[in-house]
Scaffold this motif. Structure first.
Motif, PDB file in Angstrom:
ATOM      1  N   VAL A  49       0.786  -1.208  -0.105  1.00  0.00           N
ATOM      2  CA  VAL A  49       0.222   0.041   0.096  1.00  0.00           C
ATOM      3  C   VAL A  49       0.799   1.219  -0.020  1.00  0.00           C
ATOM      4  CG1 VAL A  49      -1.728   1.391   1.538  1.00  0.00           C
ATOM      5  CG2 VAL A  49      -2.004  -1.163   1.153  1.00  0.00           C
ATOM      6  N   VAL A  50       1.857   1.227   0.982  1.00  0.00           N
ATOM      7  CA  VAL A  50       2.787   2.487   1.164  1.00  0.00           C
ATOM      8  C   VAL A  50       3.538   2.566  -0.122  1.00  0.00           C
ATOM      9  CG1 VAL A  50       4.893   3.310   2.221  1.00  0.00           C
ATOM     10  CG2 VAL A  50       2.901   2.206   3.579  1.00  0.00           C
ATOM     11  N   MET A  51       3.882   1.454  -0.670  1.00  0.00           N
ATOM     12  CA  MET A  51       4.743   1.871  -2.145  1.00  0.00           C
ATOM     13  C   MET A  51       3.963   2.025  -3.387  1.00  0.00           C
ATOM     14  SD  MET A  51       7.878   1.647  -0.979  1.00  0.00           S
ATOM     15  CE  MET A  51       9.097   1.535  -2.287  1.00  0.00           C
ATOM     16  N   GLY A  52       2.753   1.610  -3.038  1.00  0.00           N
ATOM     17  CA  GLY A  52       1.793   1.926  -4.396  1.00  0.00           C
ATOM     18  C   GLY A  52       1.515   3.514  -4.355  1.00  0.00           C
ATOM     19  N   PHE A  72       1.577   8.668  -7.000  1.00  0.00           N
ATOM     20  CA  PHE A  72       1.938  10.044  -6.771  1.00  0.00           C
ATOM     21  C   PHE A  72       3.507  10.444  -7.230  1.00  0.00           C
ATOM     22  CE2 PHE A  72      -1.720   9.352  -3.968  1.00  0.00           C
ATOM     23  CZ  PHE A  72      -2.677  10.164  -4.649  1.00  0.00           C
ATOM     24  N   ASN A  73       4.342   9.338  -7.784  1.00  0.00           N
ATOM     25  CA  ASN A  73       5.405   9.669  -8.061  1.00  0.00           C
ATOM     26  C   ASN A  73       6.323  10.950  -7.404  1.00  0.00           C
ATOM     27  OD1 ASN A  73       7.669   9.607  -9.941  1.00  0.00           O
ATOM     28  ND2 ASN A  73       6.977  11.531 -10.978  1.00  0.00           N
ATOM     29  N   VAL A  74       6.482  10.111  -5.893  1.00  0.00           N
ATOM     30  CA  VAL A  74       7.138  10.811  -4.767  1.00  0.00           C
ATOM     31  C   VAL A  74       8.410  10.956  -5.032  1.00  0.00           C
ATOM     32  CG1 VAL A  74       5.279  10.208  -3.218  1.00  0.00           C
ATOM     33  CG2 VAL A  74       7.596   8.971  -3.300  1.00  0.00           C
ATOM     34  N   SER A  75       9.056  12.238  -4.682  1.00  0.00           N
ATOM     35  CA  SER A  75      10.316  12.694  -5.146  1.00  0.00           C
ATOM     36  C   SER A  75      11.471  11.774  -4.475  1.00  0.00           C
ATOM     37  CB  SER A  75      10.792  14.332  -4.526  1.00  0.00           C
ATOM     38  OG  SER A  75      10.341  14.153  -3.065  1.00  0.00           O
ATOM     39  N   VAL A  76      11.117  11.018  -3.288  1.00  0.00           N
ATOM     40  CA  VAL A  76      12.182  10.081  -2.730  1.00  0.00           C
ATOM     41  C   VAL A  76      11.441   9.117  -1.603  1.00  0.00           C
ATOM     42  CG1 VAL A  76      12.536  11.875  -0.618  1.00  0.00           C
ATOM     43  CG2 VAL A  76      14.400  10.293  -1.260  1.00  0.00           C
ATOM     44  N   ILE A  77      11.936   8.224  -1.205  1.00  0.00           N
ATOM     45  CA  ILE A  77      11.695   7.336   0.043  1.00  0.00           C
ATOM     46  C   ILE A  77      12.662   7.092   0.885  1.00  0.00           C
ATOM     47  CG2 ILE A  77      10.881   4.931   0.407  1.00  0.00           C
ATOM     48  CD1 ILE A  77       9.909   4.709  -2.448  1.00  0.00           C
ATOM     49  N   THR A  78      12.583   7.343   2.022  1.00  0.00           N
ATOM     50  CA  THR A  78      13.529   7.214   3.163  1.00  0.00           C
ATOM     51  C   THR A  78      13.119   6.153   4.161  1.00  0.00           C
ATOM     52  OG1 THR A  78      15.040   8.290   4.335  1.00  0.00           O
ATOM     53  CG2 THR A  78      12.770   9.298   4.363  1.00  0.00           C
ATOM     54  N   THR A  79      14.436   5.702   4.855  1.00  0.00           N
ATOM     55  CA  THR A  79      14.107   4.803   5.890  1.00  0.00           C
ATOM     56  C   THR A  79      15.303   4.494   6.590  1.00  0.00           C
ATOM     57  OG1 THR A  79      13.354   2.372   6.365  1.00  0.00           O
ATOM     58  CG2 THR A  79      14.842   2.642   4.669  1.00  0.00           C
ATOM     59  N   HIS A  80      15.069   4.581   8.368  1.00  0.00           N
ATOM     60  CA  HIS A  80      16.099   4.459   9.222  1.00  0.00           C
ATOM     61  C   HIS A  80      16.351   2.892   9.220  1.00  0.00           C
ATOM     62  CE1 HIS A  80      13.732   7.854  11.308  1.00  0.00           C
ATOM     63  NE2 HIS A  80      15.257   8.060  11.500  1.00  0.00           N
ATOM     64  N   SER A  81      17.789   2.552   8.800  1.00  0.00           N
ATOM     65  CA  SER A  81      18.395   1.274   8.651  1.00  0.00           C
ATOM     66  C   SER A  81      19.504   1.353   9.862  1.00  0.00           C
ATOM     67  CB  SER A  81      18.699   1.025   7.204  1.00  0.00           C
ATOM     68  OG  SER A  81      19.371  -0.015   7.119  1.00  0.00           O
ATOM     69  N   LEU A  82      19.575   0.167  10.613  1.00  0.00           N
ATOM     70  CA  LEU A  82      20.600   0.149  11.419  1.00  0.00           C
ATOM     71  C   LEU A  82      21.261  -1.301  11.143  1.00  0.00           C
ATOM     72  CD1 LEU A  82      19.713   1.608  14.885  1.00  0.00           C
ATOM     73  CD2 LEU A  82      21.431   2.404  12.931  1.00  0.00           C
ATOM     74  N   GLN A  83      20.521  -2.322  11.341  1.00  0.00           N
ATOM     75  CA  GLN A  83      20.917  -3.606  11.155  1.00  0.00           C
ATOM     76  C   GLN A  83      21.817  -4.295  12.919  1.00  0.00           C
ATOM     77  OE1 GLN A  83      21.628  -3.129   6.792  1.00  0.00           O
ATOM     78  NE2 GLN A  83      21.680  -5.362   7.243  1.00  0.00           N
TER      79      GLN A  83
END
Length: 514
Positions: free
Chosen positions: A232-235, A240-251
């Protein structure tokens, strides 16, 4: 489009219809830190000039142009000064400005329990979000940051979401405002409600025609994603052809991954939308290979990762796919210059240590000031897939910084890049422009309402800080289980600056109002 510096003094580099009626500024006689796309390197021009028309750089010259300038061009003498592109911050939470100095000694465990999105939503009104976001962006502009990727996790309701977006627009900075989707049980605001909110924001498009654009922030790609929610989120991102996707990544031991592998396994890593992995502290070799194969970037927040204990054991190995960010500017510096300087020296220390561990003496410096400058500028533009951001070149956006080369800190400089990265401070910044408009001029914020903004912010911050100081929040302790995996919380050793029985750690000097 390719961007390159032009050394032709008699020719305008780009032709614009109706140029005579355009708004133009010529910065004349300074040292220009330009960019050459043919070599992907910086190009320093002594006694150069930069011509700005509307929101673009239309000419870069090795001396003042001798042909007629557009009618009404403002000429600014920058003799003995340095002009560069603005800095790009690829990770920030602008709304948190009101917490300033409350978290000077905080760990990441404490941050989650006291200052994060999941525990503070009931404290902030829409007005608080607006004025905090606005004041925080002006602080960044003052420090020469012209582009910000804002991980906007103040989305506790329609009013708060719109307030942060409006502040970003009103600031005039180049903001990639990224709506955060999360399970906000503290304010009983569901992802389904957030999806509806986001749709309304995207369709209203109040950011259209401004320097602000719409992105998405999402922190549930892995290790155990809700696939239907991710879809849903990626849809929405695609719709809406968003300008960027960002995520907190630590691992690593932190247990919440959002790794390149996670996003790739879901089928979303290799697409036309840039994805910025903030921190990526324990990035794996496989993840690094995926970043390179799909041209995605991480955001190194050097000061944050040392302050909170993320650390960055692998980030120096992936600098070809890295940019720089701030993170929680209420706990430390908000200018990318500081991050570039810290990261330069961290990298040097890490790689020097490898030689010393072999019982050898280092013969050369592992990282250059030039590389630090590019990470702070060009690489931020690359992370956002915007070739017209983070470079001073013909056709690029007119996001510019003018440095006073005669300040006490810079007096006697020779190499302009080294002067900025290793000697300059925010106090040396004379002018800042975004889209060809002054945001800082003659060392002052160029906003006539800024005195009122400061008053509004201080009133909001005083109330929020009182709530925070008066609230006793039970925090996890050493030995408690860490909720994101099967590890326990451990206690660090602390240093002591006093001999004997003194309490050398010190106190937080907070005004309790008592």
């Amino acid at each position: 489009m390719k961007f390159a510096s032009m050394h032709l003094p008699l020719i305008f580099s780009v032709a614009f219809p109706g140029l005579a009626a355009a708004s133009s500024i010529l910065f004349s006689g300074g040292t220009v830190i330009g960019f050459d796309s043919a070599t992907e390197s910086l190009d320093v021009i002594r006694n150069g000039s930069v011509l700005v028309t509307n929101d673009r750089i239309v000419g870069v010259y090795s001396r003042a142009p001798s042909t007629a300038l557009p009618k009404g061009t403002e000429i600014i003498d920058i003799t003995d000064k340095i002009i560069s592109t603005g800095f790009v911050d690829t990770h920030k939470h602008g709304w948190q400005t009101a917490f300033k100095t409350l978290g000077s000694n905080t760990s990441l465990v404490e941050y989650f329990g006291r200052y994060g999105q999941f525990v503070t939503g009931t404290i902030f009104t829409a007005d608080d979000v607006y004025i905090g976001q606005l004041a925080g962006i002006y602080e960044a502009l003052n420090g020469g940051v012209t582009t910000i990727l804002d991980h906007a996790h103040h989305t506790w309701g329609t009013a708060q979401s719109n307030a942060g977006l409006k502040a970003s627009i009103d600031s005039g900075a180049r903001v990639f405002w990224s709506y955060a989707f999360a399970h906000l049980t503290n304010v009983n605001y569901t992802v389904e409600q957030q999806v509806s909110d986001f749709r309304d924001i995207a369709k209203a498009a109040s950011f259209k025609g401004t320097a602000t654009s719409l992105g998405i922030a999402y922190d549930s790609f892995g290790p155990n994603p809700n696939v239907s929610e991710v879809d849903v989120v990626m849809g929405l991102a695609k719709e809406f052809n968003v300008s960027v996707i960002t995520t907190h990544s630590l691992q690593g031991p932190w247990g919440f991954d959002n790794s390149p592998e996670d996003v790739n396994n879901l089928g979303f890593l290799n697409n036309s939308i840039p994805i910025v992995f903030s921190h990526a502290s324990f990035l794996t070799n496989a993840g690094a290979s995926l970043l390179r194969a799909t041209n995605q970037y991480i955001s190194i927040t050097a000061e944050s990762e040392m302050h909170y204990g993320h650390t960055h054991p692998h980030s120096h190995l992936i600098q070809d796919q890295a940019s720089l960010g701030i993170d929680t500017h209420f706990t430390f510096s908000s200018d990318i210059l500081t991050q570039a300087r810290l990261w330069l020296q961290v990298t040097r220390r890490l790689l020097y240590a490898e030689v010393l561990a072999r019982w050898e003496v280092p013969a050369n410096s592992p990282m250059s000031a030039d590389q630090a400058f590019l990470l702070a500028t060009r690489h931020g533009g690359l992370a956002l897939r915007r070739g017209d951001i983070g470079v001073l070149a013909v056709g690029a956006k007119a996001d510019l910084v003018v440095w006073d080369g005669t300040s006490p800190a810079l007096l006697g400089w020779n190499d302009p890049v080294a002067a900025i990265i290793l000697h300059a401070s925010v106090g040396d910044i004379e002018h800042v422009l975004v889209d060809g408009k002054f945001k800082k001029r003659d060392f002052k914020i160029a906003e006539r309402t800024y005195p009122d903004i400061k008053k509004r912010f201080l009133k909001s911050a005083k109330r929020i800080q009182k709530v925070m100081v008066d609230t006793v929040t039970p925090l996890p302790r050493a030995g408690d289980p860490w909720p994101y995996n099967e590890l326990n919380i451990g206690e660090t050793n602390t240093v002591d600056t006093l001999r004997g029985k003194g309490k050398g750690y010190g106190e937080l000097f907070l005004d309790t109002g008592k």
